[in-house]
Design an enzyme around this catalytic site. Structure first.
Site, PDB file in Angstrom:
ATOM      1  N   GLU A 184       0.859  -1.184   0.000  1.00 13.46           N
ATOM      2  CA  GLU A 184       0.000   0.000   0.000  1.00 13.46           C
ATOM      3  C   GLU A 184       0.894   1.231   0.000  1.00 13.46           C
ATOM      4  O   GLU A 184       2.099   1.153   0.213  1.00 13.46           O
ATOM      5  CB  GLU A 184      -0.866   0.011   1.265  1.00 13.46           C
ATOM      6  CG  GLU A 184      -1.570  -1.293   1.543  1.00 13.46           C
ATOM      7  CD  GLU A 184      -2.952  -1.362   0.905  1.00 13.46           C
ATOM      8  OE1 GLU A 184      -3.521  -0.313   0.602  1.00 13.46           O
ATOM      9  OE2 GLU A 184      -3.441  -2.485   0.714  1.00 13.46           O
ATOM     10  N   LYS A 216       2.620   4.592  -5.203  1.00 13.21           N
ATOM     11  CA  LYS A 216       3.287   3.328  -4.928  1.00 13.21           C
ATOM     12  C   LYS A 216       4.604   3.203  -5.694  1.00 13.21           C
ATOM     13  O   LYS A 216       5.165   2.120  -5.789  1.00 13.21           O
ATOM     14  CB  LYS A 216       2.340   2.182  -5.240  1.00 13.21           C
ATOM     15  CG  LYS A 216       1.129   2.243  -4.297  1.00 13.21           C
ATOM     16  CD  LYS A 216       0.416   0.942  -4.221  1.00 13.21           C
ATOM     17  CE  LYS A 216      -0.856   0.981  -4.996  1.00 13.21           C
ATOM     18  NZ  LYS A 216      -1.537  -0.314  -4.972  1.00 13.21           N
ATOM     19  N   ASN A 229      -5.146  -2.720  -1.871  1.00  9.89           N
ATOM     20  CA  ASN A 229      -6.288  -3.584  -1.613  1.00  9.89           C
ATOM     21  C   ASN A 229      -6.797  -3.509  -0.170  1.00  9.89           C
ATOM     22  O   ASN A 229      -7.985  -3.523   0.095  1.00  9.89           O
ATOM     23  CB  ASN A 229      -5.881  -5.021  -1.940  1.00  9.89           C
ATOM     24  CG  ASN A 229      -7.028  -5.790  -2.525  1.00  9.89           C
ATOM     25  OD1 ASN A 229      -8.050  -5.202  -2.852  1.00  9.89           O
ATOM     26  ND2 ASN A 229      -6.869  -7.083  -2.633  1.00  9.89           N
ATOM     27  N   ARG A 256      -8.645  -7.738  -8.172  1.00  7.65           N
ATOM     28  CA  ARG A 256      -8.144  -7.966  -6.819  1.00  7.65           C
ATOM     29  C   ARG A 256      -9.336  -8.455  -6.001  1.00  7.65           C
ATOM     30  O   ARG A 256     -10.473  -8.088  -6.288  1.00  7.65           O
ATOM     31  CB  ARG A 256      -7.651  -6.661  -6.197  1.00  7.65           C
ATOM     32  CG  ARG A 256      -6.547  -5.976  -6.942  1.00  7.65           C
ATOM     33  CD  ARG A 256      -5.194  -6.526  -6.564  1.00  7.65           C
ATOM     34  NE  ARG A 256      -4.127  -5.787  -7.217  1.00  7.65           N
ATOM     35  CZ  ARG A 256      -3.666  -6.055  -8.439  1.00  7.65           C
ATOM     36  NH1 ARG A 256      -4.180  -7.052  -9.130  1.00  7.65           N
ATOM     37  NH2 ARG A 256      -2.714  -5.328  -8.958  1.00  7.65           N
TER      38      ARG A 256
END
Ligand SMILES: [Zn+2]
Length: 267
Positions: free
Chosen positions: A3, A51, A168, A257
């Site tokens: 994350e 990210k 996620n 996901r």
């Protein structure tokens, strides 16, 4: 999947270890960088953008990496054993006199001129962990989400072009804490005044709260098995109402996901 806060912490640790120091070892183990040699160059700093991790090296070089699903950066003191995975998963080793940093399983690893960074991160939406997020970037994040109005909110929140930093885990947790099903469209969420903005604020608060530590906790409870409301808890009872938490794949093919939600708390 790492994350935004994981990358932020990795960048901060790398920055602390490397910034201002000259590289004494440079060992790239990916074909496209096999001949690159950065020995003698000084690391100017390491920063995260969403990210993406950007290591800036004098005079005008950026080592850009993205961890995708399971890449990672590890820091070791000289003469300590590496523990990030088997040797064949090492993609790069960079060292200064007092630290060795090892990148494992990095699916994206490239050198580019620092002045070209926009080519790899220019598409990103506002970074939830940016110091200057308030107030303009916050408005921009909400604007980009609204422009994606027909999409399920669970997909739109994960799309780094809308807002950068949510993976996620935070996707599932933010939606639970907001009482919103991941399958509602952005437009439906936005039909309740202020709800979309509150969701963005909540995501930022969760990321900020966890940015300084390795654990990712959304419940306030650091004990193992109690750190999340719904993420990773498919089939188990909802912590709030006892209904079984559902899980399903969400997203376009190649980007799917698993998402988690409580059908009672998130109708
Ligand atoms: Zn529930």
């Amino acid at each position: 999947m790492p994350e935004g806060d994981t990358i932020w912490l990795a960048a901060r640790n790398l920055h602390t270890a490397l910034a201002g120091k000259s590289l004494v070892r440079s060992d790239f183990r990916v074909p496209q960088l096999a001949t690159a040699d950065l020995v003698g160059r000084r690391v100017l700093g390491v920063t995260a953008r969403g990210k993406h991790l950007l290591m800036r090296i004098e005079p005008d070089l950026t080592l850009h990496s993205h961890l995708r699903m399971d890449g990672s950066w590890h820091l070791y003191r000289p003469d300590t054993a590496w523990a990030g995975g088997p040797e064949f998963e090492v993609r790069v080793v960079l060292a200064v006199v007092d630290w060795t940093c090892v990148g494992y399983r990095l699916p994206v690893l490239e050198l580019l001129p620092t002045s070209d960074e926009h080519l790899v991160i220019g598409h990103l939406g506002p970074d939830l962990l940016a110091d200057d997020f308030e107030p303009l970037q916050r408005l921009e994040a909400a604007r980009r989400l609204r422009a994606d109005g027909a999409r399920p909110i669970g997909e739109a929140l994960l799309d780094q072009r809308n807002v950068a930093g949510i993976g996620n885990l935070y996707r599932a947790e933010v939606l639970f804490l907001s009482g919103v099903s991941p399958w509602r469209t952005v437009d439906e969420v936005d039909s309740l005044p202020g709800q979309l903005d509150r969701m963005v604020d909540r995501a930022r608060r969760l990321l900020l709260a966890n940015a300084g530590r390795a654990a990712q906790v959304t419940t306030g409870d650091l004990r193992p098995g109690r750190t999340t409301w719904v993420y990773g808890r498919g089939g188990q009872p909802c912590r709030r109402c006892g209904t079984r938490v559902k899980q399903a794949e969400q997203g376009a093919p190649a980007y799917t996901r698993i998402t988690y939600w409580c059908p009672s708390c998130q109708p």
